[in-house]
Design an enzyme around this catalytic site. Structure first.
Site, PDB file in Angstrom:
ATOM      1  CD  GLU A 269      -3.152  -0.983   0.540  1.00 29.19           C
ATOM      2  OE1 GLU A 269      -3.165  -0.111  -0.254  1.00 29.19           O
ATOM      3  OE2 GLU A 269      -3.740  -2.027   0.319  1.00 29.19           O
ATOM      4  CB  CYS A 303      -2.078   7.096   1.152  1.00 28.60           C
ATOM      5  SG  CYS A 303      -3.410   6.348   1.813  1.00 28.60           S
TER       6      CYS A 303
HETATM    7  P1  NAD Z   1       8.131   5.008   4.835  1.00 29.46           P
HETATM    8  O1  NAD Z   1       8.327   4.630   3.466  1.00 29.46           O
HETATM    9  O2  NAD Z   1       9.399   6.256   5.006  1.00 29.46           O
HETATM   10  O3  NAD Z   1       8.091   4.349   6.085  1.00 29.46           O
HETATM   11  C1  NAD Z   1       6.784   3.394   6.141  1.00 29.46           C
HETATM   12  C2  NAD Z   1       7.260   2.187   7.018  1.00 29.46           C
HETATM   13  O4  NAD Z   1       8.259   1.237   6.037  1.00 29.46           O
HETATM   14  C3  NAD Z   1       8.028   2.339   8.170  1.00 29.46           C
HETATM   15  O5  NAD Z   1       7.663   1.585   9.294  1.00 29.46           O
HETATM   16  C4  NAD Z   1       9.614   2.220   7.792  1.00 29.46           C
HETATM   17  O6  NAD Z   1      10.432   1.987   8.999  1.00 29.46           O
HETATM   18  C5  NAD Z   1       9.514   1.181   7.157  1.00 29.46           C
HETATM   19  N1  NAD Z   1      10.502   0.824   6.121  1.00 29.46           N
HETATM   20  C6  NAD Z   1      11.302   1.683   5.288  1.00 29.46           C
HETATM   21  N2  NAD Z   1      12.264   1.045   4.635  1.00 29.46           N
HETATM   22  C7  NAD Z   1      12.000  -0.014   4.849  1.00 29.46           C
HETATM   23  C8  NAD Z   1      12.766  -1.367   4.356  1.00 29.46           C
HETATM   24  N3  NAD Z   1      13.866  -0.995   3.485  1.00 29.46           N
HETATM   25  N4  NAD Z   1      12.614  -2.525   4.693  1.00 29.46           N
HETATM   26  C9  NAD Z   1      11.558  -2.753   5.753  1.00 29.46           C
HETATM   27  N5  NAD Z   1      10.668  -1.567   6.239  1.00 29.46           N
HETATM   28  C10 NAD Z   1      11.184  -0.363   5.698  1.00 29.46           C
HETATM   29  O7  NAD Z   1       6.789   6.023   4.686  1.00 29.46           O
HETATM   30  P2  NAD Z   1       6.221   7.215   5.637  1.00 29.46           P
HETATM   31  O8  NAD Z   1       6.990   8.268   5.406  1.00 29.46           O
HETATM   32  O9  NAD Z   1       6.013   6.581   6.986  1.00 29.46           O
HETATM   33  O10 NAD Z   1       4.831   7.222   5.256  1.00 29.46           O
HETATM   34  C11 NAD Z   1       4.008   8.130   4.214  1.00 29.46           C
HETATM   35  C12 NAD Z   1       4.162   7.372   2.745  1.00 29.46           C
HETATM   36  O11 NAD Z   1       2.994   6.291   2.952  1.00 29.46           O
HETATM   37  C13 NAD Z   1       3.342   7.977   1.805  1.00 29.46           C
HETATM   38  O12 NAD Z   1       4.205   7.926   0.326  1.00 29.46           O
HETATM   39  C14 NAD Z   1       1.873   7.626   1.702  1.00 29.46           C
HETATM   40  O13 NAD Z   1       1.351   7.896   0.388  1.00 29.46           O
HETATM   41  C15 NAD Z   1       2.152   6.117   2.066  1.00 29.46           C
HETATM   42  N6  NAD Z   1       1.023   5.541   2.545  1.00 29.46           N
HETATM   43  C16 NAD Z   1       0.267   4.737   1.836  1.00 29.46           C
HETATM   44  C17 NAD Z   1      -0.844   4.206   2.162  1.00 29.46           C
HETATM   45  C18 NAD Z   1      -1.807   3.546   1.183  1.00 29.46           C
HETATM   46  O14 NAD Z   1      -2.965   2.785   1.802  1.00 29.46           O
HETATM   47  N7  NAD Z   1      -1.770   3.162  -0.235  1.00 29.46           N
HETATM   48  C19 NAD Z   1      -1.384   4.527   3.415  1.00 29.46           C
HETATM   49  C20 NAD Z   1      -0.783   5.182   4.209  1.00 29.46           C
HETATM   50  C21 NAD Z   1       0.536   5.778   3.712  1.00 29.46           C
END
Ligand code: NAD
Length: 517
Positions: A269, A303
């Site tokens: 997501e 998102c």
């Molecule tokens: P992010 O990608 O920085 O982090 C999200 C999560 O992923 C965190 O828990 C982080 O620690 C983990 N993570 C990061 N790199 C990783 C890796 N290599 N391996 C494993 N885990 C890893 O995102 P954010 O800044 O927390 O959130 C914002 C983003 O999330 C925006 O792009 C938003 O659109 C998206 N989002 C999407 C949805 C959806 O349903 N499509 C919902 C909410 C947020």
């Protein structure tokens, strides 16, 4: 009923959620396995320290996995409706703690208190949905080509489901996954965002109480803390058949490859770049409400936030002026104060990304029509409050093609038929949410047709942001293709098995093959 009234302060909320004294970094919720470095969580609302949690080390993680694997063997044998009963009790606990948890979500993430409550309500709704679903985990039966044979398919739980979540929905996304995974018979290991770890501990406490009350093992619900390195423990772990990851497309591309390399399943997501098309037949008043809420709600950190308004040239000035006028009424400030519309961004890094986007759109030839800027002074001490901005731009600008997680709205113009607006909308790499504002049936149907929006969500006369849990939620292209929450999204949390039973005394082979002995 809540033990304390809804107008209590954040300290009372922390006490009620049992996360008040996380100042030694000693607690990670009830199954307290973490011994690593300390993560401090500061509120973007006022810059105050909320609490500290310890990161999960590799050794701690192994203990969590042992506990989860043991618990799965017990949990999977419990009839699904009985698991549904546990999820029902969890939903009841959430009702009791709704105000407190909504307040913590608002304080740690920065969204408005109303949106914090809304997020907890989504958790409650998915519990209700999951309870009903626990009696409907159905397979199919089909006719066998062999006489005296019965063939059917059934669904079994997968095992340990790994959940990685983003900061902007610090509690609901976890619940969307766990409520379904639990009724399916899976156990869960959750790594919340390192930016909202206290919300993680609060949720773990609430769920753990329910499992304890029912004499069930702790390992059905597990919390691990930390940054991407802790997430990698799970993505590389072949004991975890499904990783559900919510976050940026950058993260999703890495996670997808890690999980695919071990032939695991992933549910992704990821980021959106959502547009509202405004046609000459749009109701302008509805358009303004949908666009402004979509662009500035949660300070543009959903998102599904509206990033692009694609407006027909015949009404472009009218829509632009109406939206610009509406922005003049926005009140920016403490999100716990219900008079404010816009709270802070999550941290000062997010503020930098917002500033870069505004510089970039001007560099590419864009025209700012509502000035942005970072707010300072009384009430804005955290340095995370920014003014929602609007820029006129062209669809092909690099910055417009990109998801900036902040309240920046791009106005784009189209001419001719609605198909031209749909082309502009679909020209981005992301495919999460989309909307059209029109009272013209032909335009609306065209937008929803095979030649219409390429997004996972396509709305008519509703904005892009917000979704009900009854429908499957998710998006296409760089949004990752995952579906969570309602409809038949439960199937990803289970493995499908096809069964054939022979009730004759013969052993006929399929496809008419003879094998005489
Ligand atoms: P992010 O990608 O920085 O982090 C999200 C999560 O992923 C965190 O828990 C982080 O620690 C983990 N993570 C990061 N790199 C990783 C890796 N290599 N391996 C494993 N885990 C890893 O995102 P954010 O800044 O927390 O959130 C914002 C983003 O999330 C925006 O792009 C938003 O659109 C998206 N989002 C999407 C949805 C959806 O349903 N499509 C919902 C909410 C947020």
């Amino acid at each position: 009923m809540s033990a304390i009234s809804a107008d209590f302060g954040i300290n009372d909320a922390l006490i009620q959620l049992d996360v008040k004294d996380l100042n030694e970094g000693s607690s990670t919720g009830s199954n307290n396995f973490s011994h690593g470095d300390i993560i401090e969580s500061y509120s973007p609302v006022d810059g105050q320290l909320i609490g500290k949690v310890k990161m999960t080390t590799k050794e701690d993680y192994e203990k969590v996995m042992e506990s989860a694997t043991r618990a799965f063997k017990i949990w999977r044998t419990m009839p699904a409706p009985q698991r549904g009963e546990i999820v029902r009790q969890f939903g009841e606990k959430l009702r009791e703690k709704k105000e407190a948890l909504g307040k913590l979500v608002s304080y740690e993430m920065g969204k408005s208190y109303q949106e914090g409550l809304g997020e907890v309500q989504e958790m409650i709704d998915i519990c209700d949905f999951a309870v009903g679903l626990s009696r409907q985990l159905h397979g199919l039966t089909m006719h066998s080509e062999r006489p005296g044979h019965r063939m059917y398919e059934q669904y079994h739980p997968l095992g340990v489901v790994g959940i990685i979540s983003a900061f902007n929905f610090p509690v609901a996304v976890w619940a969307w996954n766990t409520a379904l995974a639990w009724i399916c018979g899976d156990v869960c290991v959750w790594k919340p965002s390192e930016k909202t770890p206290i919300c993680g501990v609060a949720c773990q406490n609430i769920a753990a109480e329910v499992f304890k009350d029912n004499n069930l093992p702790e390992g059905i619900c597990n919390l691990i803390n930390g940054d991407y390195k802790v997430g990698e423990f799970m993505t590389k772990d072949a004991r975890i058949p499904l990783i559900s990851a919510t976050g940026s497309t950058r993260m999703g591309k890495i996670v997808a490859q890690e999980v695919a390399a071990r032939l695991g399943k992933s549910l992704l997501e990821l980021g959106g770049n959502n547009a509202i098309i405004v046609t000459p037949d749009a109701d302008i008043k509805m358009t303004v409400i949908g666009a402004v809420f979509g662009a500035v709600g949660t300070a543009g950190q959903r998102c599904t936030s509206t990033r692009r308004l694609i407006i027909h040239d015949s009404i472009y000035d009218q829509v632009k002026n109406a939206v610009v006028d509406a922005y003049k009424q926005l009140r920016i400030g403490n999100p716990l104060d219900e008079n404010n519309h816009v709270g802070p961004l999550i941290d000062t890094d997010a503020v930098k990304m917002y500033e870069n986007a505004l510089t970039k759109v001007v560099d590419e030839g864009g025209n700012i029509v509502v000035e942005g800027g970072v707010l300072s002074g009384e009430g804005y001490e955290s340095g995370c409050y920014v003014k929602p901005a609007i820029a006129e731009a062209k669809p092909n600008y690099e910055i417009v093609q990109h998801e900036t997680f902040a309240p920046v709205l791009y106005l784009l113009k189209y001419s001719g038929g609605v198909e031209n607006a749909i082309d502009i909308q679909n020209e981005v790499a992301q495919g999460l949410s989309s909307a059209i504002m029109t009272n013209n049936l032909r335009e609306a149907e065209r937008f929803l047709s095979v030649a219409g929006s390429d997004c996972g969500i396509a709305n008519v006369n509703i904005g892009t942001s917000g979704a009900e849990i009854g429908g499957a939620f998710g998006g296409e292209k760089e949004t990752g293709g995952g579906r969570e929450s309602g409809s038949d999204a439960w199937k990803i949390y289970m493995r499908r098995q096809t069964n054939t039973i022979n009730y004759t005394t013969e052993l006929p082979l399929a496809q008419g093959i003879k094998f005489d002995l």
